[in-house]
Design a protein around this motif. Structure first.
Motif, short mmCIF file in Angstrom:
data_model
loop_
_atom_site.label_atom_id
_atom_site.label_comp_id
_atom_site.label_asym_id
_atom_site.label_seq_id
_atom_site.Cartn_x
_atom_site.Cartn_y
_atom_site.Cartn_z
N ILE A 97 0.86 -1.19 0.00
CA ILE A 97 0.00 0.00 0.00
C ILE A 97 0.89 1.24 0.00
O ILE A 97 1.82 1.35 0.80
CB ILE A 97 -0.90 0.03 1.25
N THR A 98 0.60 2.16 -0.91
CA THR A 98 1.44 3.35 -1.03
C THR A 98 0.69 4.59 -0.58
O THR A 98 -0.52 4.70 -0.70
CB THR A 98 1.92 3.55 -2.47
N CYS A 99 1.47 5.54 -0.08
CA CYS A 99 0.95 6.83 0.34
C CYS A 99 1.02 7.79 -0.85
O CYS A 99 1.75 7.55 -1.83
CB CYS A 99 1.79 7.36 1.50
N SER A 100 0.30 8.88 -0.77
CA SER A 100 0.27 9.83 -1.88
C SER A 100 1.61 10.52 -2.11
O SER A 100 1.83 11.10 -3.19
CB SER A 100 -0.81 10.89 -1.64
N ASP A 101 2.54 10.46 -1.13
CA ASP A 101 3.87 11.03 -1.36
C ASP A 101 4.85 9.99 -1.88
O ASP A 101 6.06 10.24 -1.98
CB ASP A 101 4.41 11.69 -0.09
N THR A 180 -2.93 16.61 1.68
CA THR A 180 -3.34 15.32 2.22
C THR A 180 -2.22 14.32 2.02
O THR A 180 -1.55 14.32 0.98
CB THR A 180 -4.62 14.80 1.53
N TYR A 181 -2.01 13.49 3.02
CA TYR A 181 -1.03 12.40 2.95
C TYR A 181 -1.77 11.13 3.32
O TYR A 181 -1.79 10.71 4.48
CB TYR A 181 0.14 12.66 3.90
N GLY A 182 -2.42 10.55 2.31
CA GLY A 182 -3.25 9.39 2.56
C GLY A 182 -3.00 8.29 1.56
O GLY A 182 -2.24 8.45 0.60
N THR A 183 -3.68 7.17 1.77
CA THR A 183 -3.51 6.01 0.88
C THR A 183 -4.64 5.90 -0.13
O THR A 183 -4.68 4.97 -0.92
CB THR A 183 -3.49 4.72 1.72
N GLY A 184 -5.57 6.86 -0.12
CA GLY A 184 -6.72 6.80 -1.02
C GLY A 184 -6.36 7.07 -2.47
O GLY A 184 -5.25 7.48 -2.78
N PRO A 185 -7.33 6.88 -3.38
CA PRO A 185 -7.06 7.04 -4.81
C PRO A 185 -6.91 8.48 -5.26
O PRO A 185 -6.46 8.74 -6.38
CB PRO A 185 -8.28 6.39 -5.47
#
Length: 515
Positions: A97-101, A180-185
């Motif tokens: 799972i990747t983060c947005s960064d 935002t620093y999240g795992t969402g799409p």
């Protein structure tokens, strides 16, 4: 979980649609799906997001350990599996799972989210509400364990609305003020407070992206009539309606509609020192003065249903905690009760006691539709008849939260709180009073506190019985008055999206041709 301190958080929403492109669906990564939100989210840090508007907006970019499927059952989210014990649950995360960064989500990141909220220096308003008091988190290479000091019946469900921050956002929470620093799409690409928030589709999202639009725009539209006009014209794709514009929206061709019952229209009495509501006889008399049946029709624009409890449906503890516990209407008894309690009418008709007038400041959100304003006006007119001096204060959601928790400039407040677990109410209804805690009404109902503590440590039907008795104790004491069960309309046009508990399921955003 669901919540809104103003809040909120709510029950199952519009159905999702197919995930593969077709002749009726634009190609992946193209087009813009626009949703209307009645209030600005305010803060962008999930740890500080007590408003339903905040959690709704942030759910576009953040994901949780587990979610809820269409049948209302717990389903995998960031965690692919879990092991439950009476006082803990261990989640095994999905791999890669990747983060947005661009960084990889680690179990330590998830644990840091929980421990950050629990840290008293954070002053998180969701601690003791969305996150149970005393919870702690530990992690290893593949899993994270959430534990509580004592057995806790809803420990798994408590993870449903923990929006997980990752990457650089974990190390420096100040970055979350604008990003935002999240795992969402989707990830936040533009923020114009009070107007709109734009989220762009991530090319490196670790889950499926087929069929998702290129952008999701959260547009702030406080006026329901304006939202209805925008939906009709195709300028937005999704909006929520509380008031009379519902009928007009339902008649729009091509609109996908879903009616849900997320919470109650209910009001609280401020019981802080020196407030009229601190006197139980005043609370009883003010409740008696109102025709609650008439008030229910006003506040809901005749779209409500009888209130049966504080937790949104479907409830983990079914049953009716309201009937027989709300003080019945009796204007004559209201007047005599105030007389007996020492509140005497002056020459101007306004009652006073010990030189202090019976003065009430009624607080309500202007973003909940015209019914809430009309209800406040009805209350003012009714209470003036029994000798109260009433001032109305209608504000937007962010100001509502400030008034409730910081300035405390209210005596009666309309506040729909949508939660899915009775445990999520405890911080609001007991414990440290605002501004030190989430107990904004300064409630001190010893029976509720005692029963809630017993219920939290009691699993199954026996625990549910205690939770029901705890809720009823609040109504018996006139701490808050559940006037009616609200229903709301979720309408979509030119696209579809599924919501759960007021949270968007971001992988279900779909545009249709023309959307």
């Amino acid at each position: 979980m669901r919540k809104t301190a103003a809040v909120a958080a709510f029950a199952l929403l519009t159905a999702g649609c197919g995930s593969s492109p077709s002749a009726e669906q634009p190609a992946t990564g193209t087009g813009t799906f626009t949703v209307a939100l009645a209030a600005d989210p305010g803060v962008l840090d999930p740890a500080m997001g007590v408003l339903s508007a905040t959690n709704t907006a942030l759910s576009v970019a953040y994901e949780s350990l587990v979610t809820v499927d269409k049948d209302g059952k717990t389903a995998p989210g960031l965690a692919e599996k879990w092991e439950i014990k009476p006082d803990s649950v261990t989640f095994t995360l999905r791999k890669d799972i990747t983060c947005s960064d661009g960084s990889k989500l680690t179990p330590a990141d998830v644990a840091d989210n929980v421990n950050h909220i629990v840290n008293p220096d954070t002053k998180s308003p969701i601690y003791g509400v969305l996150i149970p008091a005393g919870m702690k988190a530990t992690s290893d290479a593949t899993s994270v364990t959430l534990s509580t000091p004592e057995p806790f019946g809803f420990i798994l469900q408590s993870a449903q609305n923990l929006l997980v921050v990752c990457g650089k956002g974990v190390k420096d929470r100040s970055l979350l003020a604008k990003s935002t620093y999240g795992t969402g799409p989707f990830a936040l690409s533009e923020a114009v407070p009070g107007d709109h928030y734009t989220f762009g589709l991530r090319k490196d999202y670790s889950g499926p992206t087929e069929g998702l639009p290129g952008k999701v725009v959260v547009k702030i539209v406080p006026n329901e009539q304006t939202a209805a006009n925008l939906l009709m014209s195709g300028a937005i794709n999704n909006a929520t309606f509380f008031g009379p514009d519902r009928a007009r929206v339902e008649a729009i061709p091509g609109v996908t509609k879903e009616v849900i019952a997320p919470t109650n229209a209910q009001y609280f009495y401020h019981q802080g020192e020196g407030r009229p509501g601190a006197d139980p006889e005043v609370r009883k008399a003010l409740t008696q003065a109102l025709n609650l049946t008439e008030l229910a029709g006003i506040v809901s624009s005749n779209t409500g249903k009888p209130a049966t409890g504080l937790v949104s449906e479907p409830r983990p503890c079914p049953g009716d905690t309201v009937t027989g516990h709300v003080t019945p209407t009796d204007p004559a008894a209201a007047a005599s009760g105030l007389d007996a309690a020492g509140w005497k009418a002056g020459a101007d008709g306004i009652r006073a006691k010990d030189g202090k007038k019976l003065s009430l400041r009624v607080l309500y959100a202007t973003t909940r539709g015209p019914g809430f304003q009309a209800a406040a006006e009805y209350m003012a007119a009714t209470w003036k008849k029994v000798g109260a001096e009433v001032t109305l204060n209608g504000v937007i959601d962010t100001k509502l939260a400030e008034s409730l928790n910081v300035t405390q400039d209210w005596d009666v407040a309309w506040l729909p709180i949508g939660v899915t677990l009775p445990t999520q109410l405890v911080g609001f209804l007991s414990g440290p009073a605002a501004p030190k805690g989430a107990n904004f009404a300064h409630l001190n109902n010893e029976r509720y506190t005692e029963l809630a503590a017993q219920a939290a440590a009691t699993p199954g039907d026996a625990g549910c019985k205690l939770w029901s008795e705890a809720e009823s104790a609040l109504f018996d004491n006139n701490d808050l008055v559940p006037v009616t069960g609200l229903t709301i309309l979720i309408a979509s046009k030119g696209g579809t999206v599924r919501q759960v508990a007021g949270f968007y399921q971001p992988t279900t955003f779909r545009l249709t041709q023309g959307g």
